[in-house]
Design an enzyme around this catalytic site. Structure first.
Site, PDB file in Angstrom:
ATOM      1  N   GLY A 163       0.804  -1.211   0.000  1.00 20.60           N
ATOM      2  CA  GLY A 163       0.000   0.000   0.000  1.00 20.60           C
ATOM      3  C   GLY A 163       0.838   1.261   0.000  1.00 20.60           C
ATOM      4  N   GLY A 193       0.623   4.647   1.967  1.00 20.72           N
ATOM      5  CA  GLY A 193      -0.051   5.413   3.002  1.00 20.72           C
ATOM      6  C   GLY A 193       0.141   6.884   2.708  1.00 20.72           C
ATOM      7  N   GLY A 194      -0.439   7.715   3.568  1.00 26.37           N
ATOM      8  CA  GLY A 194      -0.273   9.150   3.415  1.00 26.37           C
ATOM      9  C   GLY A 194       1.187   9.547   3.572  1.00 26.37           C
ATOM     10  N   PHE A 195       1.958   8.682   4.189  1.00 21.40           N
ATOM     11  CA  PHE A 195       3.310   9.090   4.527  1.00 21.40           C
ATOM     12  C   PHE A 195       4.383   8.248   3.851  1.00 21.40           C
ATOM     13  CE2 PHE A 195       0.474  10.214   7.943  1.00 21.40           C
ATOM     14  CZ  PHE A 195       0.751  11.553   8.091  1.00 21.40           C
ATOM     15  N   GLY A 196       3.980   7.346   3.049  1.00 19.80           N
ATOM     16  CA  GLY A 196       5.013   6.559   2.394  1.00 19.80           C
ATOM     17  C   GLY A 196       4.483   5.207   1.965  1.00 19.80           C
ATOM     18  N   VAL A 252       4.120   1.069   2.016  1.00 20.56           N
ATOM     19  CA  VAL A 252       4.008   0.030   3.036  1.00 20.56           C
ATOM     20  C   VAL A 252       4.339  -1.320   2.404  1.00 20.56           C
ATOM     21  CG1 VAL A 252       2.554  -0.992   4.803  1.00 20.56           C
ATOM     22  CG2 VAL A 252       2.149   1.359   4.080  1.00 20.56           C
ATOM     23  N   LYS A 292       6.429   0.297   7.132  1.00 16.82           N
ATOM     24  CA  LYS A 292       6.078   1.553   6.477  1.00 16.82           C
ATOM     25  C   LYS A 292       7.355   2.346   6.276  1.00 16.82           C
ATOM     26  CE  LYS A 292       2.274   3.538   7.142  1.00 16.82           C
ATOM     27  NZ  LYS A 292       1.167   4.396   6.824  1.00 16.82           N
ATOM     28  N   ASP A 334      -5.938  11.669  11.120  1.00 18.13           N
ATOM     29  CA  ASP A 334      -6.201  11.178   9.760  1.00 18.13           C
ATOM     30  C   ASP A 334      -7.072   9.933   9.792  1.00 18.13           C
ATOM     31  OD1 ASP A 334      -6.194  11.211   7.041  1.00 18.13           O
ATOM     32  OD2 ASP A 334      -4.138  10.484   6.787  1.00 18.13           O
TER      33      ASP A 334
END
Ligand SMILES: *[C@@H]1O[C@H](CO)[C@@H](O)[C@H](O)[C@H]1NC(C)=O
Ligand SMILES: *[C@@H]1O[C@H](CO)[C@@H](O)[C@H](O)[C@H]1NC(C)=O
Ligand SMILES: *[C@@H]1O[C@H](CO)[C@@H](O)[C@H](O)[C@H]1NC(C)=O
Ligand SMILES: *[C@@H]1O[C@H](CO)[C@@H](O)[C@H](O)[C@H]1NC(C)=O
Ligand SMILES: *[C@@H]1O[C@H](CO)[C@@H](O)[C@H](O)[C@H]1NC(C)=O
Ligand SMILES: *[C@@H]1O[C@H](CO)[C@@H](O)[C@H](O)[C@H]1NC(C)=O
Length: 696
Positions: free
Chosen positions: A350, A352-355, A357, A372, A468
């Site tokens: 995936g 994510g909003g931050f990087g 996964v 992550k 979030d």
């Protein structure tokens, strides 16, 4: 014939371990015990004879049982015998005062303990069989990590009696009585010192005592005395032994001596004759030897230090000394690289909003994890950043995705989480889901996420704002329970950014209107996002659906319109085919509307939300219109000219919206925001301080 009989006897003595059983044993250390003790997991016997149940590896367990079972009863339904045991143990935490999880003296029907989990389950049970009468497990736990939520632990240093469940029937702060003093003395289980414990059960008076001491002699007063008839728990034959586990925090759990007796008093152990705990043996070093060696050691140290410095300078994975004191496990970059097959694209699960996964399997424990990888991580404020990780790492709740550890590699930050085999909730409710979740399941997920969020807001030692909340951040475990992920990340990410520009982090459709104005996330802005989540779980669609009819574009407006029109059930996900509990559905929709109110003061707290969901308190009759505040509504426009489904969104009057150039840019000094519709992307907004809408 005689030969046959002999063979038969040999057969019996080999295959029926009970045949040649005595009813007591004593081990002063475990050197040369051969097959008298069965070990599994990480349990092993050290060279000096001490039994080590776990070492400092995270998330592992170890079992050690006396190889043959004991007869605990005359008949299956009979009365249990009395028993007595004494053992000496030491718990050595990985970092001073920060270890986990604990160990338990265990009497069980099998020595394998199949399906058992580490962490708070101490290698004894798992979440689904916890409390099951068919377990036939009795344990005295020595627990060093509290689980207040699920297992109702009293503190992070307690002794408890567990019957078929890790929710102790009775527990007490670890303590002991020293001779000639009737005041209970406190005892730190993870001091690394040897402690002797006695567990005595008298089946005539039906009393079970637990006694602790720091010496060889047994105090006359137990710290726990529990009235219980263990006959229903014990089968005719039971195994006795120990189980230990580690979690995010790890300890080495040692047993240095052990005695046991059926229908009689087990011998106490003479602590001075037992193997010492590794690490504490420095005290026993012959003085002269130390003296002679010290010069050599000094030289070696000097060389070592120089080499270490060179290595440290060369290494990109620099470890600052204080980083080692951080609670969640610090993984090495090599370990995580190996776990994810070198961050292979095929392991990508995936964005994510931050990087990105990745799925990974830790080389040591073979545990499945999600890694992550946040690129472009912190460049400054590193210490705060790491302390933030420590904070997140200590949060634990059954509806949160557990952070197991972390790793820093230059500017990259890697976070290691429990792997959630069923992925994120958005895959189950939007578009064409791989599985249609039943209403029952959805309601359970809603209640789970609510209790996870309540924990973050109110039940932990400090308030944690999630920032979030959205379907993509709700992950489903193996039993499809909802667990919140990514908590604390937004705040973490803020470290190192320029404090003069307040960036709003969140996701379109879940962002509370005041956020674009104040830029300050609050518990209330989390509740707003939770409201959006409630509506989408019931309706099976995104908060803003580009493909929907114009009047259905914004979910909350559409639900409100239907609510006013008295046709609320029309919004319910048609994929449920009418198979749902109407009362529950209406309650959740109503709650969703209340949470989605534009004015923070009109939204309920998570505490209220949870009591509404549990049915402890009825919802108010009247629901305030979500856009009550000065008629300020979402203003939404869609740009079709570029052919790309870009989306524009504002909380203020349409006059603020300027169509300048590309719609994907962020408009400075305007409360205007846009992003690619439908993607799970992060939203950045800038804001002005003028407003004609007084939000409470
Ligand atoms: C723990 O034990 C395992 C197996 O014996 C070993 O591979 C590992 O390196 C040990 N870990 C630590 C931290 O001692
Ligand atoms: C078990 O059987 C033995 C021998 O028959 C008897 O002495 C003893 O009292 C019995 N124990 C219990 C707890 O019934
Ligand atoms: C829990 O343990 C039991 C054995 O007691 C096992 O049958 C079951 O599969 C385990 N459940 C999970 C989810 O691991
Ligand atoms: C001990 O706790 C278990 C589960 O928590 C419960 O089923 C049992 O009745 C309790 N037993 C006693 C004697 O309190
Ligand atoms: C008993 O222990 C308490 C608490 O540690 C201590 O304050 C007290 O002085 C002790 N009394 C005696 C008689 O040693
Ligand atoms: C348990 O402790 C109580 C209170 O000190 C004592 O009277 C009883 O004899 C003890 N029972 C056992 C089985 O040790």
């Amino acid at each position: 014939m005689a030969k046959k009989l002999l063979l038969f006897l040999v057969f019996l003595s080999v295959c029926s371990p009970v045949f040649s059983q005595s009813d007591e044993f004593i081990f002063h250390g475990f050197k040369g015990v051969g097959n008298k003790i069965s070990l599994d997991g990480f349990a092993e016997i050290e060279q000096n004879g001490i039994l080590k149940l776990t070492n400092h590896t995270s998330g592992i367990m170890g079992h050690a049982f006396y190889s043959i079972p004991f007869k605990f009863k005359n008949t299956t339904n009979g009365k249990s015998f009395s028993f007595s045991t004494a053992f000496s143990f030491a718990i050595v935490p990985e970092y001073a005062k920060l270890g986990g999880h604990g160990f338990a003296f265990t009497i069980a029907k099998s020595k394998e303990l199949k399906g058992a989990l580490p962490r708070q389950f101490l290698g004894l049970l798992n979440a689904s069989d916890n409390g099951n009468f068919a377990n036939h497990v009795f344990a005295v736990e020595f627990d060093t990590v509290p689980d207040y939520d699920q297992l109702e632990d009293i503190n992070g240093n307690h002794v408890g009696i567990d019957i078929n469940s890790l929710v102790s029937n009775v527990s007490v702060k670890a303590s002991y009585f020293s001779p000639g003093n009737s005041t209970k003395q406190e005892l730190n289980l993870q001091s690394g010192n040897i402690v002797q414990a006695w567990v005595d059960y008298d089946s005539v008076s039906n009393v079970l005592n637990v006694t602790l001491s720091l010496s060889s002699s047994k105090p006359s007063v137990p710290i726990l005395s529990f009235a219980v008839d263990l006959s229903p728990i014990f089968m005719e034959y039971m195994y006795v032994g120990f189980s230990a586990s580690t979690g995010l925090l790890a300890s080495s759990h040692y047993i240095s001596g052990w005695s046991f007796k059926i229908n009689g008093q087990a011998q106490s152990l003479d602590l001075s004759s037992l193997p010492s705990v590794p690490g504490s043996k420095k005290n026993n070093f012959p003085f002269v030897l130390v003296y002679c060696l010290s010069a050599a050691v000094f030289v070696a140290l000097a060389i070592g230090m120089v080499l270490y410095m060179i290595k440290k300078i060369k290494s990109m994975d620099v470890i600052e000394p204080w980083e080692l004191d951080i609670a969640p496990h610090r993984y090495s970059y090599e370990e995580l690289k190996k776990a994810t097959g070198g961050f292979k694209d095929t392991e990508l699960i995936g964005f994510g909003g931050f990087g990105r996964v990745y799925k990974g399997t830790l080389p040591n424990t073979k545990a499945e994890v999600a890694v992550k990888r946040m690129n472009d991580g912190p460049k400054q404020g590193l210490r705060e950043f790491i302390s933030e990780i420590a904070t997140i790492g200590r949060l634990r709740h059954r509806n949160l995705v557990q952070l197991l550890g972390w790793c820093r590699q230059r500017n990259d930050l890697l976070l290691v989480y429990d792997f959630m085999p069923n992925g994120s909730l958005d895959k189950y409710i939007f578009d064409e889901p791989k599985l249609i979740l039943t209403w029952e399941r959805r309601f359970k997920i809603i209640k789970g996420v609510a209790s996870g969020l309540l924990y973050l807001h109110e039940e932990w030692e400090q308030t944690v704002i999630h920032r979030d909340i959205k379907a993509g951040n709700v992950l489903l475990d193996s039993e499809l329970n909802g667990r919140l992920g990514d908590f604390g990340l937004a705040k973490l990410y803020e470290h190192g950014t320029n404090p003069s520009t307040t960036k709003v982090v969140g996701t379109l459709g879940y962002l509370a209107p005041e956020l674009t104005k104040t830029g300050k996330p609050t518990k209330s802005s989390d509740v707003f996002a939770f409201g959006a989540l409630l509506l989408e779980i019931v309706c099976g669609r995104k908060p803003i659906e580009v493909k929907a009819l114009p009047e259905e574009l914004i979910l909350v407006d559409w639900v409100w319109d239907k609510w006013k029109a008295g046709a609320i059930l029309e919004v319910v996900d048609s994929r449920l085919k009418g198979d749902y509990d109407e009362v529950e559905v209406i309650m959740v929709l109503k709650l969703g509307l209340m949470c989605s109110n534009n004015a923070p003061a009109n939204r309920p707290s998570m505490k209220q939300v949870v009591s509404f969901l549990k049915g402890e308190v009825p919802l108010p009759e009247v629901v305030v219109a979500p856009d009550e505040c000065g008629g300020k509504k979402f203003v939404t426009g869609q740009d079709t000219s570029t052919g790309v489904n870009k989306f524009l969104h504002s909380y203020l009057a349409s006059s603020y919206i300027e169509k300048v150039g590309s719609w994907s840019s962020v408009y400075d000094s305007k409360r205007v925001v846009d992003l690619e519709a439908g993607s799970i992307s992060t939203l950045s907004a800038s804001y002005t301080d003028d407003s004609n809408c007084q939000l409470a």
